[in-house]
Design an enzyme around this catalytic site. Sequence first.
Site, PDB file in Angstrom:
ATOM      1  N   ASP A  94     -83.884  74.293 -22.765  1.00 34.73           N
ATOM      2  CA  ASP A  94     -85.248  74.258 -22.203  1.00 34.73           C
ATOM      3  C   ASP A  94     -85.998  75.566 -22.480  1.00 34.73           C
ATOM      4  O   ASP A  94     -87.215  75.632 -22.309  1.00 34.73           O
ATOM      5  CB  ASP A  94     -85.177  74.018 -20.683  1.00 34.73           C
ATOM      6  CG  ASP A  94     -84.403  75.090 -19.939  1.00 34.73           C
ATOM      7  OD1 ASP A  94     -83.383  75.573 -20.483  1.00 34.73           O
ATOM      8  OD2 ASP A  94     -84.805  75.461 -18.821  1.00 34.73           O
ATOM      9  N   TYR A 122     -83.869  84.698 -27.166  1.00 36.09           N
ATOM     10  CA  TYR A 122     -82.921  83.577 -27.113  1.00 36.09           C
ATOM     11  C   TYR A 122     -83.644  82.254 -27.408  1.00 36.09           C
ATOM     12  O   TYR A 122     -83.213  81.472 -28.256  1.00 36.09           O
ATOM     13  CB  TYR A 122     -82.243  83.532 -25.738  1.00 36.09           C
ATOM     14  CG  TYR A 122     -81.485  82.253 -25.464  1.00 36.09           C
ATOM     15  CD1 TYR A 122     -80.313  81.951 -26.155  1.00 36.09           C
ATOM     16  CD2 TYR A 122     -81.948  81.338 -24.519  1.00 36.09           C
ATOM     17  CE1 TYR A 122     -79.622  80.770 -25.911  1.00 36.09           C
ATOM     18  CE2 TYR A 122     -81.257  80.162 -24.269  1.00 36.09           C
ATOM     19  CZ  TYR A 122     -80.096  79.876 -24.964  1.00 36.09           C
ATOM     20  OH  TYR A 122     -79.435  78.701 -24.715  1.00 36.09           O
TER      21      TYR A 122
END
Length: 281
Positions: A104, A127
Site C-alpha cells: 500500500d 521504500y
Amino acid sequence: MERILVTGANGQLGSELRVIAKKYSNYEWVFADRTKITLDDLDLLQTQLEEIKPNIIFNCGAYTAVDKAETEKELAFKVNHLAVELIAKYALENNAKLIHISTDYVFDGESSVALSEEAITNPINVYGESKRAGEIACLKENPNSIIIRTSWVYSKFGNNFVKTMQQLMQERDEINVVNDQIGSPTYAADLAKAMIDILESAEWIPGIYNYSNEGEISWYEFALRIKELGGYSCNVGGIPSASYPTPARRPEFSLLDKKKIMRIYNLEIPNYKESLKKMFR
C-alpha cells in the site's frame, strides 16, 4: 510435479506459506532464504533461478526496512526493483507463473476512499518508490504476472506490529500509538491461502490485485483490539503522527479496495477481528 519457489522464505508470508504447504503436497516446494535466492546480487540470482528451475514463483522476498531505506536507497531499489525485473523476465522466458507481493506504500495517503488497483500511485518514501518501480518493471517484462498489493502485514512469525504491541503491553503501564494513519491489517496466513487459491483457480488472470483483511481502522484502534484480545491492563493512548516522527513518511490513508480479487477469484476475505483472534489462538 510443478515446483513452487518461495522467495523470502523466512519472512512472515514465506513462513505462513511453509505452514500451509503441508496441505498441498501436489507441488514440490522450494523455500528459499537469502542463501538460496540472493536478491541483492543479480548475477547470482540469475544462476540460482536457472538451478532451481521453478514452474511457479511466489516472490515474497523484499527490502522492507521502511525507515532504513531512506539512507539505503540503492540497496532498496536493487532488491525491490532490479531483482523483481530479473525474476519477471526469467518467469516469462521459462513459462513460469509469477505472483509478486507489493504494498500500500505505493500510494501517497491523500485519498479519503478505499483505493482500487487503478488509483493513482504516488509514493512518499524510498521504500514505496522502490516497490512501485518493481511493479512497473514486473508488468513491463512479464505482462502475465500477478501482483498483489497488501498492507499492515502481521503473523505469528517475524517482527510485526501485533507482536511488538503484545510485548510492550506486558512490559509497560502505558503506551501511545498513532491514531491518524488509516488502513487495514493483513494476517499473513490469510494472504498465503489467497495466493494458493489464485494458483489453483481455473483461470490465471494477470494484473494488479489488492488484498488485506476487511475493516477500516487506525493503528491506535488496532492496538486497542490487541489489548482486548490479550487481556492486557496497559493504558493505550492515541497520538498524531507528528508526535512520533520517523525518517520515512507514512501514507495517512491506505485502505485497499478488495472488490476485484473477490470478484475474479471468488475469494472470501475475513474481517481483521476474526483473523486477529485466529492468530491469538
